[in-house]
Design a protein around this motif. Structure first.
Motif, PDB file in Angstrom:
ATOM      1  N   ASN A  16       0.848  -1.446  -0.099  1.00  0.00           N
ATOM      2  CA  ASN A  16       0.359  -0.109  -0.081  1.00  0.00           C
ATOM      3  C   ASN A  16       1.073   1.177  -0.321  1.00  0.00           C
ATOM      4  O   ASN A  16       0.627   1.886  -0.879  1.00  0.00           O
ATOM      5  CB  ASN A  16      -0.832  -0.136   1.182  1.00  0.00           C
TER       6      ASN A  16
ATOM      7  N   PHE B 102      -1.336  -1.806  -5.123  1.00  0.00           N
ATOM      8  CA  PHE B 102      -2.322  -3.169  -5.643  1.00  0.00           C
ATOM      9  C   PHE B 102      -2.465  -3.228  -6.768  1.00  0.00           C
ATOM     10  O   PHE B 102      -2.795  -4.017  -7.463  1.00  0.00           O
ATOM     11  CB  PHE B 102      -3.662  -3.031  -4.584  1.00  0.00           C
ATOM     12  N   GLU B 103      -2.719  -2.258  -7.439  1.00  0.00           N
ATOM     13  CA  GLU B 103      -3.093  -2.089  -8.649  1.00  0.00           C
ATOM     14  C   GLU B 103      -2.216  -1.944 -10.042  1.00  0.00           C
ATOM     15  O   GLU B 103      -1.420  -2.762 -10.847  1.00  0.00           O
ATOM     16  CB  GLU B 103      -3.724  -0.852  -9.208  1.00  0.00           C
ATOM     17  N   THR B 104      -0.521  -1.370  -9.629  1.00  0.00           N
ATOM     18  CA  THR B 104       0.536  -1.637 -10.127  1.00  0.00           C
ATOM     19  C   THR B 104       0.929  -3.047  -9.743  1.00  0.00           C
ATOM     20  O   THR B 104       1.459  -3.696 -10.599  1.00  0.00           O
ATOM     21  CB  THR B 104       0.645  -0.457  -9.333  1.00  0.00           C
TER      22      THR B 104
ATOM     23  N   ALA C 194      -0.359  -5.238  -9.084  1.00  0.00           N
ATOM     24  CA  ALA C 194      -1.527  -6.658 -10.606  1.00  0.00           C
ATOM     25  C   ALA C 194      -1.310  -6.950 -11.757  1.00  0.00           C
ATOM     26  O   ALA C 194      -1.033  -8.032 -12.626  1.00  0.00           O
ATOM     27  CB  ALA C 194      -2.427  -5.978 -10.139  1.00  0.00           C
ATOM     28  N   GLU C 195      -0.442  -4.798 -12.066  1.00  0.00           N
ATOM     29  CA  GLU C 195      -0.359  -5.678 -13.374  1.00  0.00           C
ATOM     30  C   GLU C 195       1.694  -6.070 -13.335  1.00  0.00           C
ATOM     31  O   GLU C 195       1.043  -6.985 -14.458  1.00  0.00           O
ATOM     32  CB  GLU C 195       0.289  -3.506 -13.869  1.00  0.00           C
TER      33      GLU C 195
ATOM     34  N   SER D 291      -5.781  -8.115  -8.626  1.00  0.00           N
ATOM     35  CA  SER D 291      -5.723  -6.697  -7.456  1.00  0.00           C
ATOM     36  C   SER D 291      -6.757  -7.948  -6.387  1.00  0.00           C
ATOM     37  O   SER D 291      -5.822  -7.639  -5.267  1.00  0.00           O
ATOM     38  CB  SER D 291      -5.804  -5.148  -7.840  1.00  0.00           C
ATOM     39  N   LYS D 292      -7.628  -8.068  -6.630  1.00  0.00           N
ATOM     40  CA  LYS D 292      -8.778  -8.552  -5.560  1.00  0.00           C
ATOM     41  C   LYS D 292      -8.125  -9.681  -5.099  1.00  0.00           C
ATOM     42  O   LYS D 292      -7.783 -10.108  -3.766  1.00  0.00           O
ATOM     43  CB  LYS D 292      -9.652  -8.309  -6.401  1.00  0.00           C
TER      44      LYS D 292
ATOM     45  N   HIS E 141      -5.427  -8.182  -2.501  1.00  0.00           N
ATOM     46  CA  HIS E 141      -5.375  -8.136  -1.558  1.00  0.00           C
ATOM     47  C   HIS E 141      -5.655  -9.158  -0.743  1.00  0.00           C
ATOM     48  O   HIS E 141      -5.684  -9.336   0.482  1.00  0.00           O
ATOM     49  CB  HIS E 141      -6.598  -7.550  -2.083  1.00  0.00           C
TER      50      HIS E 141
END
Length: 107
Positions: A50, A55-57, A59-60, A66-67, A70
């Protein structure tokens, strides 16, 4: 007495101004995993994600949703070794550090 600042905000601000703190968090998370405390390690790693890559980056960079990331890094999560390696690799890359394991003999 109410807290004046959210914990995550405090961690993110400290990580931003103190790279050594971020590296120490990564070191502690890995140490917790290796010493059999995965619940604490996942939570610490989640806070570090965080505060650094997000989390979005993440995920990439890892190719995982992303979920799912998490859930993996929740206190009850269960990331596999491939996922854990991908997460640690992305955080390590963001912090521009290498990980080295040193062992200490138990007395």
């Amino acid at each position: 007495m109410a807290l004046s600042r959210d914990f995550r905000t405090t961690i993110a601000a400290r990580v931003e101004r103190d790279p050594a703190f971020a590296k120490a968090m990564l070191d502690e998370a890995v140490t917790l995993f290796l010493n059999g405390e995965p619940d604490s390690a996942r939570v610490m790693l989640r806070d570090l994600v965080n505060a650094t890559v997000g989390f979005e980056t993440l995920a990439e960079e890892t190719g995982r949703p992303s979920k799912s990331l998490h859930r993996m890094l929740s206190s009850s999560g269960n990331p596999g070794m491939d996922n854990l390696a991908a997460i640690l690799g992305a955080v390590r890359k963001a912090l521009k550090v290498n990980l080295e394991v040193h062992t200490i003999s138990a007395a």
